[in-house]
Design a protein around this motif. Structure first.
Motif, PDB file in Angstrom:
ATOM      1  N   SER A 179     -30.821 -70.594 -40.976  1.00  0.00           N
ATOM      2  CA  SER A 179     -30.505 -69.217 -40.583  1.00  0.00           C
ATOM      3  C   SER A 179     -29.181 -68.728 -41.150  1.00  0.00           C
ATOM      4  CB  SER A 179     -30.456 -69.106 -39.045  1.00  0.00           C
ATOM      5  OG  SER A 179     -31.679 -69.493 -38.465  1.00  0.00           O
ATOM      6  N   GLU A 181     -28.265 -67.568 -44.156  1.00  0.00           N
ATOM      7  CA  GLU A 181     -28.349 -66.299 -44.882  1.00  0.00           C
ATOM      8  C   GLU A 181     -28.523 -65.126 -43.920  1.00  0.00           C
ATOM      9  OE1 GLU A 181     -31.094 -64.188 -48.351  1.00  0.00           O
ATOM     10  OE2 GLU A 181     -31.170 -66.379 -48.072  1.00  0.00           O
ATOM     11  N   GLU A 182     -29.368 -65.345 -42.920  1.00  0.00           N
ATOM     12  CA  GLU A 182     -29.599 -64.299 -41.911  1.00  0.00           C
ATOM     13  C   GLU A 182     -28.322 -63.995 -41.142  1.00  0.00           C
ATOM     14  OE1 GLU A 182     -31.380 -65.125 -37.813  1.00  0.00           O
ATOM     15  OE2 GLU A 182     -33.117 -64.482 -38.985  1.00  0.00           O
ATOM     16  N   THR A 184     -25.076 -64.535 -42.106  1.00  0.00           N
ATOM     17  CA  THR A 184     -24.060 -63.887 -42.931  1.00  0.00           C
ATOM     18  C   THR A 184     -24.420 -62.420 -43.209  1.00  0.00           C
ATOM     19  OG1 THR A 184     -25.134 -64.809 -44.908  1.00  0.00           O
ATOM     20  CG2 THR A 184     -23.271 -66.028 -44.000  1.00  0.00           C
ATOM     21  N   GLU A 185     -25.703 -62.145 -43.342  1.00  0.00           N
ATOM     22  CA  GLU A 185     -26.134 -60.757 -43.534  1.00  0.00           C
ATOM     23  C   GLU A 185     -25.850 -59.923 -42.293  1.00  0.00           C
ATOM     24  OE1 GLU A 185     -30.211 -58.204 -44.537  1.00  0.00           O
ATOM     25  OE2 GLU A 185     -30.210 -60.389 -44.703  1.00  0.00           O
ATOM     26  N   PHE A 186     -26.111 -60.510 -41.123  1.00  0.00           N
ATOM     27  CA  PHE A 186     -25.811 -59.822 -39.858  1.00  0.00           C
ATOM     28  C   PHE A 186     -24.324 -59.510 -39.762  1.00  0.00           C
ATOM     29  CE2 PHE A 186     -23.668 -61.535 -36.023  1.00  0.00           C
ATOM     30  CZ  PHE A 186     -23.661 -60.391 -35.247  1.00  0.00           C
ATOM     31  N   THR A 188     -22.073 -59.291 -42.152  1.00  0.00           N
ATOM     32  CA  THR A 188     -21.696 -58.302 -43.172  1.00  0.00           C
ATOM     33  C   THR A 188     -22.026 -56.891 -42.696  1.00  0.00           C
ATOM     34  OG1 THR A 188     -22.038 -59.853 -44.990  1.00  0.00           O
ATOM     35  CG2 THR A 188     -22.107 -57.511 -45.531  1.00  0.00           C
ATOM     36  N   ASN A 189     -23.227 -56.711 -42.157  1.00  0.00           N
ATOM     37  CA  ASN A 189     -23.641 -55.389 -41.667  1.00  0.00           C
ATOM     38  C   ASN A 189     -22.825 -54.958 -40.451  1.00  0.00           C
ATOM     39  OD1 ASN A 189     -25.617 -55.240 -43.648  1.00  0.00           O
ATOM     40  ND2 ASN A 189     -27.221 -56.089 -42.316  1.00  0.00           N
ATOM     41  N   GLY A 193     -18.994 -55.164 -44.150  1.00  0.00           N
ATOM     42  CA  GLY A 193     -18.579 -55.974 -45.286  1.00  0.00           C
ATOM     43  C   GLY A 193     -17.127 -56.410 -45.274  1.00  0.00           C
ATOM     44  N   GLU A 196     -15.776 -62.095 -44.028  1.00  0.00           N
ATOM     45  CA  GLU A 196     -16.513 -63.171 -44.696  1.00  0.00           C
ATOM     46  C   GLU A 196     -16.286 -64.463 -43.914  1.00  0.00           C
ATOM     47  OE1 GLU A 196     -16.792 -65.417 -49.022  1.00  0.00           O
ATOM     48  OE2 GLU A 196     -15.960 -63.403 -48.870  1.00  0.00           O
TER      49      GLU A 196
END
Length: 208
Positions: A179, A181-182, A184-186, A188-189, A193, A196
Motif C-alpha cells: 500500500s 504507493e497508495e 504516498t499518493e494520499f 501528496t493529495n 504536494g 514527502e
C-alpha cells in the motif's frame, strides 16, 4: 518480502502416553543461531530426559531447516515434527519435544503420533499468525493540517504509530508494503504536494 506464517509467542504442551511424558516447546525464531540456541536451552532445562527431539525452519536472508530424532528410531520424531511446520506453512519457528521414557515401547506408529501431537499442541499454544511486510514512514506537517491528516490516516486503515509536537508536527505511520504507493499518493493529495514522507524502516509484522 512476502507474507509468512509464524508464531506469535512461546508455546508449550504436555502429553502422557503409556507412562512416557512428552513435553513440547515452540518458539518464534528468525535466524539459525536463534533456533540452535533455543534447542540447547530446552536440552539444558531437561538434562535427565531420554530424548530432546527438534525441528526448525528459518526463512529470509538465510533459509534453512533442520530436525533431529535424538536417539529415537529414524523418522519417528524429528521428521514428523518438521511435517507439522511444513503442512501449515509455518516458518521462523522452532519446536523441541522432550520425552521422559516410561518403560513401555510405543512402536514406530505410536512414536510418530506422540511427537506429532505434542508438537501440534505446542504450536497451537504459541498461536499461529500471519506476518506481512510493512513500512514505517515519518513526515512533518503544519499544526493547521495535523488534525485532519491524522483523522484521514485512521479512516483509511493505516496505523498511526506516534505523534511528536515541536515547531511542526511529526507523524509516524505504518502501512503494508503493498500500500506504499497508495499511501504516498494520499499524502501528496492531502498536503498539496508539500510533504514527502521519509521511510524509517521495513519489517515484518502482524498488521491489523
Amino acid at each position: 518480502m512476502a507474507s509468512i506464517i509464524t508464531l506469535k509467542h512461546d508455546g508449550k504442551s504436555e502429553i502422557e502416553i503409556s507412562k512416557s511424558v512428552f513435553i513440547g516447546h515452540a518458539k518464534h525464531v528468525t535466524t539459525p543461531e536463534e533456533a540452535i540456541s533455543f534447542v540447547d536451552e530446552i536440552k539444558s532445562k531437561y538434562p535427565d530426559a531420554r530424548h530432546n527431539c527438534y525441528a526448525w525452519i528459518v526463512s529470509g536472508d538465510v533459509s534453512m531447516q533442520k530436525y533431529s530424532d535424538d536417539g529415537e528410531p529414524q523418522g519417528t520424531a524429528g521428521m514428523p515434527m518438521l511435517s507439522c511446520l511444513t503442512k501449515k506453512n509455518i516458518t521462523n519457528a522452532a519446536v523441541v519435544v522432550t520425552r521422559y521414557f516410561g518403560g513401555i515401547l510405543l512402536g514406530k506408529g505410536g512414536l510418530v503420533r506422540a511427537y506429532s501431537d505434542t508438537c501440534a499442541e505446542a504450536l497451537l499454544d504459541a498461536e499461529i499468525i500471519e506476518e506481512k511486510p510493512c513500512v514505517t514512514f515519518a513526515f512533518y506537517v503544519d499544526y493547521s493540517l495535523s488534525e485532519r491528516i491524522t483523522y484521514d490516516i485512521k479512516m483509511r486503515g493505516y496505523r498511526l504509530d506516534n505523534i511528536e509536537y515541536g515547531a511542526d508536527v511529526r507523524i509516524f505511520v505504518t502501512c503494508l508494503s503493498e500500500s506504499v504507493e497508495e499511501f504516498t499518493e494520499f499524502l501528496t493529495n492531502a498536503t498539496s504536494g508539500k510533504v514527502e514522507p521519509e521511510k524509517i524502516r521495513e519489517f515484518m509484522d502482524v498488521y491489523d
